[in-house]
Design a protein around this motif. Structure first.
Motif, PDB file in Angstrom:
ATOM      1  N   ASN A 459       0.827  -1.207   0.000  1.00  0.00           N
ATOM      2  CA  ASN A 459       0.000   0.000   0.000  1.00  0.00           C
ATOM      3  C   ASN A 459       0.861   1.257   0.000  1.00  0.00           C
ATOM      4  OD1 ASN A 459      -2.601  -1.351   0.119  1.00  0.00           O
ATOM      5  ND2 ASN A 459      -2.059  -1.893   2.217  1.00  0.00           N
ATOM      6  N   VAL A 485      -5.366   2.517  -3.405  1.00  0.00           N
ATOM      7  CA  VAL A 485      -4.942   2.149  -2.039  1.00  0.00           C
ATOM      8  C   VAL A 485      -5.479   3.109  -0.982  1.00  0.00           C
ATOM      9  CG1 VAL A 485      -2.834   0.988  -2.807  1.00  0.00           C
ATOM     10  CG2 VAL A 485      -2.762   3.451  -2.296  1.00  0.00           C
ATOM     11  N   ASN A 488      -6.809   1.849   2.250  1.00  0.00           N
ATOM     12  CA  ASN A 488      -5.877   1.035   3.039  1.00  0.00           C
ATOM     13  C   ASN A 488      -4.790   1.869   3.706  1.00  0.00           C
ATOM     14  OD1 ASN A 488      -7.203  -1.332   2.191  1.00  0.00           O
ATOM     15  ND2 ASN A 488      -5.985  -1.412   0.315  1.00  0.00           N
TER      16      ASN A 488
END
Length: 612
Positions: A459, A485, A488
């Protein structure tokens, strides 16, 4: 004891002088005397091994006086010299040892047809080993081994002398031997001692301690040898068993009457003390190293003192003045020796943390650019010195410092640009790759994209790659990477992604998310994004005719950033315009009050257009 031995030796020399005139040739003695002399001789040899040199010399003198012309008299001559040499050596009287060598060299003169030349040469070789003259000892035992290839004892001693000269090939002389091939416990002990030294030289410290233990099983007196204790202590140090390391190193120090191992032992003890924060004992050793121009002539002292920058707690405790600036002088003290890299690394450390400025570290680049950093450890008199510790220390510094700190980021970047090949050595862990990637993003240099390949967290890797794409002008792929991403990510990474996505896609909702975080307005990393975000979101909302939302962001900018720069006055202009559209007289009056008196074009335009 020394006086007693000396008197006996003088008496013995007088007797020899008288006998030498006629030449010693006969070996005839009665069988009963023969047995008696043999027992006394063997007892004396055992006393030598037990280090009872006074009684050994007394016994040998008796043997010699009873039958100087016999084989026992001849053997006692040689062993008297050996006992005398050992007694003087352990009494710190090197002149006495030299006299014993002279006596041994006179052996063929006193005995016209000497029968024990091999033993004479062996004892001379033993004394050279005792004195640490391993080159001469190697020559002696090499000759004996070539002449008597079936005598394993010579092989064992030749191996020892060669290994003590740091030649690992010395072990080849005894590789074909097994324990059962060796006759005496003393030779067996030295056989295992040889293997201990070999494993020590190859860096196999576990087997070193095993072989040292095996050797002591056959000769308990080995523990009185300072080198034996040094090997034990150093090996335990390398195995991170510091308690046993200190025990054996202190024993080595106590038994080292000539100070041969003092520097080496102090080097290891100092590092143990510094690591365990025993700064008092560490400071005692530092003071010893600084005596008698130690930094000039003692490479171990030089390395030790030049490494203190890795122990800031010690330097703070003992207030070593101007240590950071002293490193520059230390560098030139041994330049262009590889040793000068130790203070060089220290200068780099102080530059990165901000203690030294650009003008004070110019010499640092001279060292790094002209001296190649070795890939393997280098040895200084049994001490294995590598640059692993300073490299790891700086790698840890790079991984733990804030890459968004302006001073740190620009200094790291400047070092990379100056010495990129060396800098690559500091990239050890995924965290190092992450932080150097962040530095390049902060600086705005897209060439750092390759560093992201070393980042372990997918990530964070994708997040930073997205930022690099944007730096390269590839907005589409950059925003796509950040979007992939976003959910995350955590903390400032997530907030920064929200800004970049919102800014480059004109997504005011995403900018709203970003601007809702209170921490961004004071965050060193995000505060510039916050300023730009307020203006950009205000403008997007103005274009969408969300006047209240737009006014909120422009007035927030004005209140938070009272900078009086062009952006500030542009925000004033927009706030005045929107207040006018909303017919909010109070707000308009407040905004125009801020603009009055300013010579900025935006302020003057606002007053001219909407002022009363």
């Amino acid at each position: 004891m020394k006086l007693f031995i000396k008197k006996l030796f003088i008496l013995f020399v007088l007797v020899l002088a008288l006998l030498a005139a006629s030449g010693i040739k006969s070996f005839g003695v009665s069988s009963s005397l023969n047995s008696y002399l043999e027992k006394k001789l063997n007892h004396a040899i055992e006393l030598i091994h037990l280090r009872d040199y006074q009684d050994a010399v007394s016994e040998l003198m008796d043997v010699y006086s009873m039958a100087p012309k016999s084989k026992y008299g001849e053997l006692s001559y040689l062993y008297i010299a050996k006992a005398y040499a050992y007694e003087n050596y352990y009494s710190a009287n090197i002149k006495g040892v030299q006299n014993a060598i002279v006596m041994l060299n006179m052996y063929p003169f006193y005995y016209k047809v000497p029968s024990y030349i091999a033993l004479q040469r062996e004892i001379i070789g033993d004394i050279y080993l005792l004195l640490g003259d391993f080159n001469k000892a190697t020559g002696v035992f090499m000759a004996l081994n070539e002449k008597y290839p079936n005598v394993n004892r010579y092989k064992i001693k030749l191996s020892y002398a060669t290994l003590r000269n740091y030649n690992q090939n010395g072990i080849d002389y005894i590789k074909s031997l097994q324990n059962k091939d060796i006759k005496t416990p003393e030779d067996t002990a030295l056989y295992y001692f040889d293997y201990a030294i070999y494993y020590f030289l190859t860096g196999d410290y576990k087997n070193t301690t095993f072989m040292l233990h095996e050797a002591s099983n056959y000769d308990s007196f080995l523990s009185y040898h300072p080198y034996y204790e040094f090997l034990y202590g150093y090996s335990f140090y390398k195995l991170s068993d510091w308690q046993d390391a200190m025990f054996h190193l202190e024993l080595s120090k106590r038994r080292d009457i000539y100070g041969r191992y003092k520097n080496k032992v102090n080097y290891i003890l100092m590092h143990i003390y510094l690591t365990t924060k025993d700064y008092l004992d560490a400071h005692k050793i530092v003071k010893e190293f600084l005596k008698k121009d130690g930094l000039f002539y003692n490479p171990i002292a030089y390395i030790s003192f030049s490494s203190l920058w890795m122990h800031p707690g010690y330097l703070q405790t003992y207030k070593v003045p101007f240590y950071d600036k002293t490193l520059d002088k230390l560098l030139w003290l041994h330049y262009p020796s590889i040793l000068s890299l130790y203070p060089d690394f220290g200068l780099l450390n102080y530059y990165l943390v901000g203690n030294l400025d650009q003008n004070e570290i110019q010499d640092m680049f001279v060292g790094f650019l002209n001296i190649k950093l070795p890939d393997k450890p280098i040895n200084f008199d049994d001490i294995s010195v590598s640059f692993e510790k300073p490299v790891n220390y700086l790698a840890d510094l790079i991984s733990r410092e804030n890459p968004y700190d302006q001073t740190f980021a620009y200094r790291v970047y400047s070092v990379y640009k100056e010495i990129p090949t060396l800098f690559a050595r500091f990239l050890i862990s995924p965290k190092d790759y992450e932080n150097i990637s962040r530095v390049f993003v902060y600086i705005g240099d897209p060439t750092g994209l390759g560093f992201t390949n070393g980042i372990q967290d997918p990530n964070i890797r994708t997040f930073l790659q997205g930022e690099f794409y944007i730096e390269q002008g590839d907005i589409k792929n950059g925003v796509a990477a950040l979007n992939s991403v976003l959910n995350n990510l955590k903390g400032d990474d997530k907030k920064e992604s929200e800004f970049l996505i919102g800014y480059y896609t004109n997504d005011d909702a995403m900018l709203d998310r970003f601007l809702s975080h209170k921490s961004i307005y004071t965050s060193y990393r995000l505060r510039d994004y916050a300023k730009l975000g307020l203006l950009e979101d205000g403008l997007l909302k103005l274009n969408k005719k969300d006047y209240k939302g737009a006014l909120n962001y422009f007035t927030s900018y004005i209140k938070i950033y009272n900078t009086k720069d062009n952006n500030y006055w542009w925000a004033i202009y927009n706030a005045a315009y929107i207040s006018y559209l909303l017919k909010d007289k109070n707000e308009l009056k407040y905004i125009l009050g801020l603009a009055k008196g300013s010579q900025n074009v935006w302020a003057k335009a606002a007053v001219m257009l909407w002022g009363e």
